[in-house]
Design an enzyme around this catalytic site. Structure first.
Site, PDB file in Angstrom:
ATOM      1  N   GLU A 170      -5.085  -4.555  10.711  1.00 27.62           N
ATOM      2  CA  GLU A 170      -4.027  -3.563  10.882  1.00 27.62           C
ATOM      3  C   GLU A 170      -4.249  -2.805  12.188  1.00 27.62           C
ATOM      4  O   GLU A 170      -5.031  -1.837  12.221  1.00 27.62           O
ATOM      5  CB  GLU A 170      -4.045  -2.566   9.725  1.00 27.62           C
ATOM      6  CG  GLU A 170      -3.778  -3.194   8.372  1.00 27.62           C
ATOM      7  CD  GLU A 170      -3.151  -2.203   7.400  1.00 27.62           C
ATOM      8  OE1 GLU A 170      -2.153  -2.583   6.775  1.00 27.62           O
ATOM      9  OE2 GLU A 170      -3.634  -1.062   7.279  1.00 27.62           O
TER      10      GLU A 170
ATOM     11  N   GLY B  14       2.931   2.475  10.597  1.00 21.19           N
ATOM     12  CA  GLY B  14       3.892   3.553  10.369  1.00 21.19           C
ATOM     13  C   GLY B  14       4.647   3.977  11.617  1.00 21.19           C
ATOM     14  O   GLY B  14       5.305   5.003  11.626  1.00 21.19           O
TER      15      GLY B  14
ATOM     16  N   SER C 196       3.761  -2.057  10.158  1.00 23.26           N
ATOM     17  CA  SER C 196       5.209  -2.172  10.322  1.00 23.26           C
ATOM     18  C   SER C 196       5.747  -3.571  10.025  1.00 23.26           C
ATOM     19  O   SER C 196       6.716  -4.020  10.634  1.00 23.26           O
ATOM     20  CB  SER C 196       5.631  -1.713  11.723  1.00 23.26           C
ATOM     21  OG  SER C 196       5.248  -0.373  11.942  1.00 23.26           O
TER      22      SER C 196
ATOM     23  N   ASN D 132       0.881  -1.160   0.000  1.00 25.60           N
ATOM     24  CA  ASN D 132       0.000   0.000   0.000  1.00 25.60           C
ATOM     25  C   ASN D 132       0.922   1.215   0.000  1.00 25.60           C
ATOM     26  O   ASN D 132       1.521   1.544   1.017  1.00 25.60           O
ATOM     27  CB  ASN D 132      -0.898  -0.013   1.252  1.00 25.60           C
ATOM     28  CG  ASN D 132      -1.692   1.273   1.395  1.00 25.60           C
ATOM     29  OD1 ASN D 132      -1.761   2.083   0.478  1.00 25.60           O
ATOM     30  ND2 ASN D 132      -2.288   1.467   2.575  1.00 25.60           N
TER      31      ASN D 132
ATOM     32  N   LYS E  99       0.272   4.292  -0.278  1.00 20.43           N
ATOM     33  CA  LYS E  99      -0.268   5.511   0.343  1.00 20.43           C
ATOM     34  C   LYS E  99      -0.016   6.713  -0.594  1.00 20.43           C
ATOM     35  O   LYS E  99      -0.080   6.559  -1.802  1.00 20.43           O
ATOM     36  CB  LYS E  99       0.299   5.695   1.747  1.00 20.43           C
ATOM     37  CG  LYS E  99       0.148   4.402   2.574  1.00 20.43           C
ATOM     38  CD  LYS E  99       0.380   4.561   4.027  1.00 20.43           C
ATOM     39  CE  LYS E  99       0.170   3.225   4.742  1.00 20.43           C
ATOM     40  NZ  LYS E  99       0.301   3.307   6.180  1.00 20.43           N
TER      41      LYS E  99
ATOM     42  N   HIS F  57      -9.127   1.698   5.074  1.00 23.81           N
ATOM     43  CA  HIS F  57      -7.854   1.826   5.781  1.00 23.81           C
ATOM     44  C   HIS F  57      -8.023   2.783   6.966  1.00 23.81           C
ATOM     45  O   HIS F  57      -8.776   3.760   6.872  1.00 23.81           O
ATOM     46  CB  HIS F  57      -6.775   2.345   4.825  1.00 23.81           C
ATOM     47  CG  HIS F  57      -5.407   2.245   5.398  1.00 23.81           C
ATOM     48  ND1 HIS F  57      -4.927   3.166   6.295  1.00 23.81           N
ATOM     49  CD2 HIS F  57      -4.435   1.312   5.232  1.00 23.81           C
ATOM     50  CE1 HIS F  57      -3.702   2.805   6.655  1.00 23.81           C
ATOM     51  NE2 HIS F  57      -3.383   1.687   6.024  1.00 23.81           N
TER      52      HIS F  57
ATOM     53  N   GLU G 209      -6.277   5.095   8.014  1.00 22.74           N
ATOM     54  CA  GLU G 209      -5.993   6.506   7.700  1.00 22.74           C
ATOM     55  C   GLU G 209      -7.207   7.173   7.070  1.00 22.74           C
ATOM     56  O   GLU G 209      -7.452   8.355   7.299  1.00 22.74           O
ATOM     57  CB  GLU G 209      -4.754   6.595   6.786  1.00 22.74           C
ATOM     58  CG  GLU G 209      -3.480   6.307   7.570  1.00 22.74           C
ATOM     59  CD  GLU G 209      -2.378   5.654   6.750  1.00 22.74           C
ATOM     60  OE1 GLU G 209      -2.437   5.669   5.518  1.00 22.74           O
ATOM     61  OE2 GLU G 209      -1.445   5.103   7.385  1.00 22.74           O
TER      62      GLU G 209
END
Ligand code: 13P
Length: 255
Positions: free
Chosen positions: A170, A176, A216, A13, A15, A98, A100
């Site tokens: 996730e 991240g 990660s 991904n 991003k 996701h 985010e």
């Protein structure tokens, strides 16, 4: 439990990273490194990179995905992209929900469900993301939340359509941050997702669904994470921007 019943899928991904030229260069670097992998290899890229990525990946074992999709077929939705637009560009996968997007763009369990249905109806494979925040984990809500998010995302998704669904667990606190879930935490989280699937679709169907871990995952920890019975692959952020690191993860999933 039989891991062999499920497809191992390693998906990057990207991003909000890479221009079209950079995307093509990275894919060209990756192609020989992931050739012949015994798992599916997917790169989910920014909308503007799709054309370059599809062309660069042509003839290789890399498939291209998008990072979001709108739930309407067309209309006055400025800035949005429909599922049909994606398939017309050669896209096969799409990341949905996701954290985010949930955190910064108002994504809800309802819109995640609508996007999932739209993606499936267009013939895309949906990579649906679920995951708890650190606060939710510390309050003891991880299982409840993962099961709720999984079931909500799949409302009105049939068992037949579920064949084109991947769930990515996730944990928000591991994205991240460099803080990876332990292999046990990843296995447990993925296990909660699979239990939710079993509660809706039955155990036998649940055993066939690919459940990825993301957060990660990198060249160093992939082997251990992917060795777990419930971890069928990975959704990789930072490490998918480096050809060699990504290929090491792909190799770990190919064992
Ligand atoms: P990182 O691998 O950079 O932690 O990102 C994970 C992720 O969000 C993939 O969707």
């Amino acid at each position: 439990m039989d891991k062999a019943k499920r497809n191992a899928v390693i998906a990057g991904n990207w991003k909000m990273n890479k221009t079209p030229a950079e995307a093509a260069a990275l894919i060209n670097e990756m192609k020989p490194l992931v050739e012949g992998a015994d798992c599916k290899v997917v790169l989910c890229v920014p909308f503007v990179d799709i054309d370059a990525a599809v062309k660069a990946a042509e003839g290789s074992n890399i498939e291209i995905g998008a990072e979001n999709v709108h739930f309407k077929a067309n209309g006055a939705y400025t800035g949005e992209i429909s599922a049909e637009m994606l398939t017309a560009c050669g896209v096969k996968y799409v990341v949905i929900g996701h954290s985010e997007r949930r955190q910064y763009f108002g994504e809800t369990d309802q819109t995640v469900n609508l996007r999932t249905l739209a993606a499936l109806n267009a013939g895309l494979t949906a990579i649906v993301c679920v995951g708890e925040t650190l606060e939710q984990r510390e309050l003891g809500y991880t299982e409840t939340l993962l099961k709720f998010q999984t079931k909500m995302a799949l409302t009105n998704v049939t068992a037949e359509q579920l064949k084109n669904v991947i769930i990515a667990y996730e944990p928000v606190w591991a994205i991240g941050t460099g803080v990876t879930a332990t292999a046990e935490q990843a296995d447990e989280g993925n296990g909660f997702v699979r239990q939710a699937l079993a509660e809706v679709y039955g155990k036998e169907v649940a055993e066939t669904v690919t459940v990825q871990y993301g957060g990660s995952m990198n060249a160093k920890n992939a082997d251990e994470l992917l060795s777990k019975i419930n971890v069928d692959g990975g959704l990789i952020g930072g490490a998918s921007l480096k050809a060699e690191d990504f290929s090491i993860i792909v190799k770990a999933a190919s064992k």
